[in-house]
Write an enzyme that holds these catalytic residues in place. Structure first.
Site, PDB file in Angstrom:
ATOM      1  N   LYS A   1      30.663  -7.240  36.900  1.00 38.32           N
ATOM      2  CA  LYS A   1      30.807  -7.471  38.344  1.00 38.32           C
ATOM      3  C   LYS A   1      31.359  -6.192  38.974  1.00 38.32           C
ATOM      4  CE  LYS A   1      31.242 -12.344  37.485  1.00 38.32           C
ATOM      5  NZ  LYS A   1      30.761 -12.291  36.079  1.00 38.32           N
TER       6      LYS A   1
ATOM      7  N   HIS B   1      27.270  -9.970  32.603  1.00 35.74           N
ATOM      8  CA  HIS B   1      28.535 -10.456  33.192  1.00 35.74           C
ATOM      9  C   HIS B   1      29.157  -9.462  34.156  1.00 35.74           C
ATOM     10  CE1 HIS B   1      29.853 -13.601  29.989  1.00 35.74           C
ATOM     11  NE2 HIS B   1      29.108 -14.122  30.931  1.00 35.74           N
TER      12      HIS B   1
ATOM     13  N   HIS C   1      39.639 -17.317  36.897  1.00 33.32           N
ATOM     14  CA  HIS C   1      38.325 -16.838  36.505  1.00 33.32           C
ATOM     15  C   HIS C   1      38.448 -15.344  36.186  1.00 33.32           C
ATOM     16  CE1 HIS C   1      34.033 -15.574  36.922  1.00 33.32           C
ATOM     17  NE2 HIS C   1      33.876 -16.715  36.277  1.00 33.32           N
TER      18      HIS C   1
HETATM   19  C1  LIG Z   1      28.021 -20.894  30.291  1.00 31.14           C
HETATM   20  C2  LIG Z   1      27.567 -20.155  31.524  1.00 31.14           C
HETATM   21  C3  LIG Z   1      26.233 -20.621  32.048  1.00 31.14           C
HETATM   22  C4  LIG Z   1      28.609 -20.210  32.627  1.00 31.14           C
HETATM   23  C5  LIG Z   1      29.048 -21.431  33.128  1.00 31.14           C
HETATM   24  C6  LIG Z   1      30.012 -21.452  34.151  1.00 31.14           C
HETATM   25  C7  LIG Z   1      30.535 -20.282  34.679  1.00 31.14           C
HETATM   26  C8  LIG Z   1      30.078 -19.035  34.183  1.00 31.14           C
HETATM   27  C9  LIG Z   1      30.579 -17.799  34.705  1.00 31.14           C
HETATM   28  O1  LIG Z   1      31.517 -17.794  35.685  1.00 31.14           O
HETATM   29  C10 LIG Z   1      30.087 -16.614  34.201  1.00 31.14           C
HETATM   30  C11 LIG Z   1      30.537 -15.313  34.756  1.00 31.14           C
HETATM   31  O2  LIG Z   1      31.372 -15.283  35.675  1.00 31.14           O
HETATM   32  O3  LIG Z   1      30.046 -14.266  34.306  1.00 31.14           O
HETATM   33  C12 LIG Z   1      29.145 -16.641  33.183  1.00 31.14           C
HETATM   34  N1  LIG Z   1      28.680 -17.793  32.671  1.00 31.14           N
HETATM   35  C13 LIG Z   1      29.122 -18.980  33.152  1.00 31.14           C
END
Ligand SMILES: CC(C)c1cccc2c(O)c(C(=O)O)cnc12
Length: 461
Positions: A119, A117, A350
Site C-alpha cells: 500500500k 498487499h 489493520h
Molecule cells: C483473506 C483475504 C481475502 C483478505 C480478507 C480480508 C481482509 C484482507 C485484507 O485487508 C488484505 C490487505 O489489506 O492486504 C488482504 N487480504 C484480505
C-alpha cells in the site's frame, strides 16, 4: 484543547518520525489530532498541487477513492497498481470505465497464493513529489474505524536540470531510500511503471530518514537473498541494528491483522528463521534465540466483539479456523490489542508493526510499520538449506532506526499523545498477555453466545 490543525500543521508536528495513524470516527476528538491524518488530509492541496498520482494497493473502491481527492485533482492521471487477475481484474477495469484518467498496472504474481498487499501512494506535484507507505486498503471501511498506520515522506524537491539524471543514486538519502524504492518498483518489471521510476529518479530524496523493507514474489538467492522479506530485515539490522549487549534482555513485538500457516511447531519458522531476523543485532545475527522473548499482538474475539464496528471488524482480520487449529502453540505468544493511549482500543488493528522495546517500554531499538502480516507468504521462507528465500506476495514497509534520527542507541517512544517529541506507538506498552479463557479472533466460525456492540451475533456462511 487545540482546534483542528490544518494538514500541513499536523504533518510538521509529526516530525521527525512522520509516523501517523488514520482518523477513527466515533472516538473523542483529542485522539484524532496529534499524529493523525485522514486520507483527505494526505490528498489536500495544502500538501501539494497534484499533477498525477500512483496508488499501489490490494482493494479498491474507485468511486469512493476519486471522491477522496479534492475536486480540482479528480481528473489528474491516476495509475492503480493491483494484483488482480481474470474476473476481479475485469471488475476493477469496469468500475473505472467512466474515469478516463485512470490506468492500470497488474503486478505479476507467479507464486501461487501470492497477493499484492503493498500500500503506497506516489504523489507528483508541481512543487515536487511525496511518497506515502501505509496499511489501508483504498476502500471506505479501511479509513473509518480501524487502527491503520502511515509513513508520509517530506516534500521531495525536483532535482535541478544540470546534474545528469542517468545514475539513480543522485538525490539519495543516508538510508538509500531512493535506490531501494527504485529496486522495489523495478522488481515488478512492468512497463506501466517506467514513467513513475523516472519521476522518482528526477527528485531529491536526500531528506528521507527511513529504510525501505519490501517483499517481492520469487525465489531470491545469491546476493538477492537479502534483498527482500525477513532476510532484508536481517541484513539491515546486521549493518545498522542495535548493539548486542544494549538489547540483550529486550523483547521483540510483532503486531498484525492476519496469520498464515506457520508450521506445526514454533521451531519450523516462527521461533527460528523469522525470530532470528527480528532479533538480529549489529555485526552478528547469530543470537541465542532461546534468550529472546517474542511477543505477538493479535485481537481476541472479545476485542472484536466490543470494537466500534462489532463483529464485522473481523471481516478484515482473516485468521481461519483451519489454520488456527494447526498452530495452538501460538497462544502462549499472544497479547491483547489495547490502545488506550491513542484512544483506539475499540478501533481494530489493520496496521502491521514490529518493534524491539526496552523492558521499561520507554524506548525502542527499532520500529517497523509495514503491510506484511505474520506469514511466510509475506516475509519469505528459506529453502534449499537456507540458500534461497521464497516469497509469495508483494509487501512494503519502512524501518525507523535510531542512527538516522540523531540517536546512537534508541528511539524514545510513548503512547501518550502529550509526548509529542517521542515516536507515538499504535498500542499501549506494556502488553497484556492472553489469559486462559482468552481466544484469538477467528473469522470463519460463529459467535452466538454474546452480541457485539450493535447487538448482532457473528454467523459466517
Ligand atoms: C483473506 C483475504 C481475502 C483478505 C480478507 C480480508 C481482509 C484482507 C485484507 O485487508 C488484505 C490487505 O489489506 O492486504 C488482504 N487480504 C484480505
Amino acid at each position: 484543547i487545540t482546534g483542528p490543525l490544518s494538514p500541513d500543521q499536523v504533518y510538521s508536528e509529526g516530525q521527525p518520525y512522520s509516523f501517523f495513524l488514520t482518523k477513527v470516527h466515533g472516538i473523542e476528538s483529542q485522539y484524532n489530532q496529534v499524529s493523525v491524518m485522514d486520507i483527505k488530509d494526505i490528498l489536500s492541496p495544502i500538501m501539494g498541487t497534484l499533477q498525477a498520482s500512483c496508488q499501489f494497493n490490494y482493494m479498491f473502491e474507485i468511486p469512493w477513492l476519486i471522491k477522496q481527492y479534492p475536486e480540482q485533482f479528480r481528473s489528474k492521471p491516476l495509475l492503480l497498481v493491483h494484483g488482480f487477475t481474470a474476473g476481479n481484474k475485469t471488475a476493477l477495469e469496469i468500475e473505472a470505465t467512466k474515469y478516463s484518467n485512470i490506468k492500470f498496472c497488474q503486478a505479476r504474481l507467479e507464486m501461487i497464493y501470492g497477493t499484492h498487499h503493498t500500500k503506497m501512494m506516489i504523489l507528483l506535484y508541481e512543487e515536487g513529489m511525496r511518497v506515502v507507505i501505509h496499511t489501508s486498503n483504498l476502500v471506505e471501511k479501511d479509513w473509518y474505524q480501524k487502527t491503520q498506520g502511515m509513513w508520509i515522506s517530506p516534500l521531495f524537491p525536483k532535482l535541478k536540470k544540470e546534474e545528469n539524471k542517468s545514475n539513480y543514486s543522485r538525490g539519495d538519502s543516508p538510508t538509500n531510500f531512493k535506490k531501494d524504492l527504485l529496486d522495489y518498483i523495478g522488481s515488478y518489471k512492468a512497463y506501466q511503471l517506467k514513467d513513475w521510476q523516472q519521476h522518482i529518479a528526477d527528485h531529491d530524496m536526500s531528506s528521507a530518514k527511513v529504510i525501505i523493507i519490501g517483499s517481492s514474489p520469487g525465489r531470491h538467492m545469491g546476493e538477492n537473498k537479502h534483498k527482500f522479506g525477513h532476510m532484508r530485515l536481517r541484513k539491515v539490522l546486521n549493518t545498522h541494528g542495535p548493539q548486542k549487549d544494549f538489547v540483550k534482555s529486550w523483547p521483540v513485538i510483532g503486531q498484525y491483522s492476519s496469520i498464515g500457516s506457520l508450521g506445526a511447531t514454533k521451531d519450523v519458522w516462527l521461533a527460528t528463521e523469522f525470530l532470528q531476523s527480528l532479533a538480529t543485532v549489529e555485526g552478528s545475527s547469530c543470537v541465542p534465540l532461546a534468550s529472546i522473548d517474542l511477543k505477538l499482538i493479535f485481537p481476541t474475539k472479545d476485542n472484536v466483539r466490543c470494537s466500534l464496528e462489532g463483529y464485522p471488524a473481523g471481516a478484515s482480520i482473516p485468521y481461519s479456523i483451519n489454520v488456527a487449529k494447526k498452530q495452538t502453540y501460538l497462544h502462549s505468544y499472544f497479547h491483547h490489542w489495547i490502545s488506550k493511549g491513542r484512544g483506539r482500543s475499540r478501533a481494530m488493528p489493520h496496521i502491521k508493526s514490529y518493534c524491539r522495546p526496552s523492558p521499561s517500554s520507554q524506548e525502542v531499538a527499532w520500529f517497523l510499520v509495514t503491510s506484511a502480516n505474520l506469514s511466510k507468504a509475506a516475509w519469505g521462507a528459506l529453502e534449499k538449506k537456507g540458500s534461497q528465500l521464497m516469497i509469495r506476495s508483494y509487501e512494503l514497509g519502512v524501518l525507523f532506526l535510531p542512527k538516522f534520527f540523531g540517536s546512537k542507541k534508541s528511539i524514545p517512544v510513548s503512547s501518550d499523545i502529550n509526548d509529542t517529541d517521542k515516536l507515538l506507538l499504535p498500542y499501549d506498552l506494556p502488553l497484556k498477555p492472553y489469559q486462559k479463557e482468552d481466544r484469538p479472533w477467528i473469522w470463519d466460525i460463529a459467535y452466538k453466545e454474546l452480541p457485539d456492540c450493535n447487538g448482532n451475533m457473528w454467523c459466517p456462511s
